[in-house]
Design a protein around this motif. Sequence first.
Motif, PDB file in Angstrom:
ATOM      1  N   UNK A 167      40.484  36.526  26.098  1.00  0.00           N
ATOM      2  CA  UNK A 167      40.887  36.420  27.459  1.00  0.00           C
ATOM      3  C   UNK A 167      39.609  36.049  28.271  1.00  0.00           C
ATOM      4  N   UNK A 168      39.916  35.550  29.805  1.00  0.00           N
ATOM      5  CA  UNK A 168      39.164  34.880  30.544  1.00  0.00           C
ATOM      6  C   UNK A 168      38.785  35.836  31.619  1.00  0.00           C
ATOM      7  N   UNK A 227      36.122  24.016  25.414  1.00  0.00           N
ATOM      8  CA  UNK A 227      35.664  24.205  26.950  1.00  0.00           C
ATOM      9  C   UNK A 227      36.732  24.846  27.690  1.00  0.00           C
ATOM     10  N   UNK A 228      36.350  26.024  28.347  1.00  0.00           N
ATOM     11  CA  UNK A 228      37.378  26.873  29.007  1.00  0.00           C
ATOM     12  C   UNK A 228      37.151  27.148  30.433  1.00  0.00           C
ATOM     13  N   UNK A 229      36.079  26.932  30.875  1.00  0.00           N
ATOM     14  CA  UNK A 229      35.873  27.117  32.378  1.00  0.00           C
ATOM     15  C   UNK A 229      35.225  25.940  33.267  1.00  0.00           C
ATOM     16  N   UNK A 244      40.331  37.966  37.127  1.00  0.00           N
ATOM     17  CA  UNK A 244      40.713  36.882  36.167  1.00  0.00           C
ATOM     18  C   UNK A 244      39.871  35.756  36.846  1.00  0.00           C
ATOM     19  N   UNK A 245      39.642  34.806  36.119  1.00  0.00           N
ATOM     20  CA  UNK A 245      39.063  33.292  36.646  1.00  0.00           C
ATOM     21  C   UNK A 245      40.074  32.403  36.127  1.00  0.00           C
ATOM     22  N   UNK A 246      40.422  31.474  37.093  1.00  0.00           N
ATOM     23  CA  UNK A 246      41.031  30.262  37.030  1.00  0.00           C
ATOM     24  C   UNK A 246      40.539  29.210  37.444  1.00  0.00           C
ATOM     25  N   UNK A 247      41.051  27.748  36.759  1.00  0.00           N
ATOM     26  CA  UNK A 247      40.445  26.670  37.393  1.00  0.00           C
ATOM     27  C   UNK A 247      40.815  26.554  38.994  1.00  0.00           C
ATOM     28  N   UNK A 248      42.169  26.758  39.149  1.00  0.00           N
ATOM     29  CA  UNK A 248      42.676  26.765  40.428  1.00  0.00           C
ATOM     30  C   UNK A 248      41.566  27.684  41.392  1.00  0.00           C
TER      31      UNK A 248
END
Length: 159
Positions: A60-61, A31-33, A139-143
């Motif tokens: 890359x995400x 899981x990455x998102x 870019x996509x980050x959890x934050x």
Amino acid sequence: TDPCPASRSLGACGIDGKIGFTYSALENHFANGTLLFPEIWLADTGRECHSEEAVLPGYEIRRVHGGDFPGIIQSEKAPGVPGRVFFELDSELITKLDRYEDTFYKRIVVPTQDPAGNLLPSQAYVIPESQRAVLSGEDWTREWLRTHALAEYFARHFA
């Protein structure tokens, strides 16, 4: 029996030297998102499962165009995508994950690694090259999700 045993063993996975990885009835999932948020994982799957931090090298995400969720795609220049491997999921959980993910993703076997660099063969939902256009340049980050859209995302999918 517990479909998500707290075993780190890769006994459910084997290496097939000719075509890649082969699997038994239980599978590891990278899981990455959005599924990295425990409340989303639990709402989607209905279960807590043993997992460990991992990275998927060579990917890359990015944010999906018009979305608040990510997609991952192969990239030689990327340092890799951080995430978690959820171990030994049964077919019921994999079916729930398949329903959760959008149709432009493809579930494939990928060579994730734990923090020590050990191989953790897993399945992941990736954007195939033919669907690259669904990704934005952002870019996509959890934050980013946590601070900008998590409550709305959760309400939209699980309310």
